[in-house]
Enzyme design. Structure first.
Site, PDB file in Angstrom:
ATOM      1  N   LYS A   1      -1.355  33.715 -36.098  1.00 45.92           N
ATOM      2  CA  LYS A   1      -0.847  32.972 -34.941  1.00 45.92           C
ATOM      3  C   LYS A   1      -1.848  31.881 -34.591  1.00 45.92           C
ATOM      4  O   LYS A   1      -3.039  32.017 -34.871  1.00 45.92           O
ATOM      5  CB  LYS A   1      -0.705  33.913 -33.737  1.00 45.92           C
TER       6      LYS A   1
ATOM      7  N   ASP B   1       6.402  28.250 -31.651  1.00 49.29           N
ATOM      8  CA  ASP B   1       6.422  29.303 -30.635  1.00 49.29           C
ATOM      9  C   ASP B   1       6.621  28.535 -29.322  1.00 49.29           C
ATOM     10  O   ASP B   1       7.104  27.392 -29.360  1.00 49.29           O
ATOM     11  CB  ASP B   1       5.109  30.119 -30.665  1.00 49.29           C
TER      12      ASP B   1
HETATM   13  O1  2IT Z   1       6.892  35.142 -32.455  1.00 49.02           O
HETATM   14  C1  2IT Z   1       7.408  34.799 -33.527  1.00 49.02           C
HETATM   15  O2  2IT Z   1       7.826  35.618 -34.343  1.00 49.02           O
HETATM   16  C2  2IT Z   1       7.514  33.362 -33.794  1.00 49.02           C
HETATM   17  N1  2IT Z   1       7.120  32.570 -32.970  1.00 49.02           N
HETATM   18  C3  2IT Z   1       8.081  32.871 -35.094  1.00 49.02           C
HETATM   19  C4  2IT Z   1       7.063  32.935 -36.180  1.00 49.02           C
HETATM   20  C5  2IT Z   1       7.472  32.294 -37.487  1.00 49.02           C
HETATM   21  O3  2IT Z   1       6.587  32.164 -38.352  1.00 49.02           O
HETATM   22  O4  2IT Z   1       8.635  31.935 -37.669  1.00 49.02           O
END
Ligand code: 2IT
Length: 447
Positions: free
Chosen positions: A126, A166
């Site tokens: 993340k 996100d």
């Molecule tokens: O919280 C999540 O799963 C997302 N923001 C999507 C993450 C992604 O790599 O598609």
């Protein structure tokens, strides 16, 4: 009670006392997997837990950019590459003034198990920045994204680390980030997901998280011999996840009567459906920080200032806004108002005390890392599309997504039953997610 888990939790608490959100998810996950740890002393010997709670790599960088007045602005950018046992680091970027390592580590840690549950080859990560995208011009957003990518590009790649969106990061931002990555590397490749359709994006990705939430909820009800037809649902948020969830719930015959923002909620007893679904997209795109204009446009709706939608009676509640939006107090209201199901669209929207209270009162909870995994699952499908130099049809994506959600529900329910916990999807999702990662880590040795 949880001798093994408590010991690890205590150590994380001592080491990171100023990261409460990270501690919250570590406590929640490790407490659930206590029986797995008891059954697998080899995991403990191999330091699986110590290695899981420490990101494999943490990158922090300065993001300098110039605003519309010609002033230099500086933000802090991050990427937490948490765990790559199952595949390249995968997870979104969050742009919000609330971003700091504790938030991104909670999201990155959750992402490991969520991605594991999808059954797809993706690790967890993340990132983001403490940048506030609200009230910024398009030019400012573009310059910020370009500066962010200048600092990040050498750390990511389609087989290394694949960011997505996100909160605060949607198709527009991903497009600008992609443009700068391509310019710097001279490579047109699937290094980001959630891309615009013109730029290697996947049909169905924007609605994927919300559709997945609705399908997961349908499976929860099915388990109890019920369906969504005619059910009243209270939803929070008014962004991407809220929109997708509402669209699919309407198709499945439910009626959604609320949306919300940080300062209040809209109550629309006639249902958020038809053209109102598309209006949510317009509202978001127009840069409004509030959903109040909905109540001005549709006279049958009203805006309730300074309150949360959890005070509205319903059988089903779906938090889709942000972390810890449901506290113990909210949970008490919900139970008193007849809540039977809670399905989490946002990441960690319910505090651990609220989860415990709801479970004690018989509420069935669909935890975020299972229920909202449809977004990242479609991101992985997008990675496959890009590396195959092709485009997939929307109906094929939806079909795969629906199968994946059914499978995640089954995995969580089975794991819970296997450990004698009945139908406890919170524990089951943690256990099933953990088992797959732990096995991969064991197979790969101490790295
Ligand atoms: O919280 C999540 O799963 C997302 N923001 C999507 C993450 C992604 O790599 O598609």
């Amino acid at each position: 009670m949880n001798k093994i888990a408590d010991n690890y939790i205590q150590r994380v608490k001592e080491k990171y006392p100023h990261q409460p959100e990270f501690l919250q998810t570590v406590s929640e996950v490790l407490t659930s997997v206590e029986p797995v740890l008891e059954a697998h002393p080899e995991y403990l010997e191999a330091g699986v837990v110590e290695r899981l709670v420490e990101p494999e790599r943490a990158i922090s960088f300065r993001v300098p950019w110039v605003d519309d007045q010609g002033r230099v602005q500086v933000n802090t950018g991050y990427r937490f590459e948490f765990n790559s046992a199952l595949g390249p680091y995968k997870g979104g970027l969050r742009f919000s003034p609330t971003v700091y390592p504790g938030i991104l580590k909670f999201l990155g840690f959750e992402q490991i198990f969520k991605n594991s549950l999808t059954g797809l080859p993706i690790g967890g990560g993340k990132g983001g920045a403490d940048f506030d995208p609200s009230e910024k011009s398009d030019g400012e957003i573009m310059r910020f994204c370009q500066a962010f990518m200048q600092a990040l590009y050498s750390h990511i790649g389609p087989n290394t680390d694949v960011p997505a969106g996100d909160l605060g990061v949607g198709g527009r931002e991903i497009g600008y980030l992609f443009g700068m990555y391509k310019k710097l590397t001279r490579r047109y490749e699937g290094v980001l997901t959630g891309k615009p359709l013109t730029t290697g994006g996947l049909q169905g990705r924007s609605e994927a998280t919300g559709y997945g939430v609705a399908w997961f909820l349908r499976e929860m009800l099915k388990h109890n011999g019920e369906d969504l037809k005619g059910k009243t649902v209270v939803v929070s948020g008014y962004g991407n996840v809220t929109w997708g969830t509402i669209k699919k719930l309407n198709e499945l015959g439910a009626k959604v009567i609320t949306i919300s923002n940080h300062a209040g909620y809209v109550l629309d007893e006639s249902g958020v459906s038809g053209e109102k679904e598309d209006y949510l997209l317009q509202l978001r795109a127009s840069g409004h920080r509030s959903c109040r204009p909905y109540a001005e446009k549709y006279p049958e709706a009203r805006y309730v200032e300074g309150r949360k939608p959890w005070e509205v009676p319903a059988e089903i509640y779906i938090p889709c806004a942000t972390q810890n939006e449901i506290t113990l107090d909210d949970a008490r209201h919900m139970v008193a108002n007849g809540c039977r199901y809670l399905c989490e669209g946002a990441n960690m929207p319910t505090t651990n005390e609220a989860i415990a209270y709801l479970q004690e009162h018989g509420v069935i909870i669909g935890p975020a890392k299972a229920a909202n995994a449809g977004g990242v699952a479609c991101s992985c499908i997008e990675m496959g599309q890009d590396s195959g130099h092709t485009f997939y049809k929307a109906e094929d994506v939806y079909r795969q997504l629906e199968d994946i959600m059914i499978n995640i529900h089954r995995l969580a329910a089975e794991a819970s039953a296997r450990y004698g916990l009945g139908y406890n999807l919170v524990a089951g999702a943690n256990i099933a997610g953990f088992e797959r990662v732990a096995e991969a880590m064991m197979a790969q040795g101490i790295v």
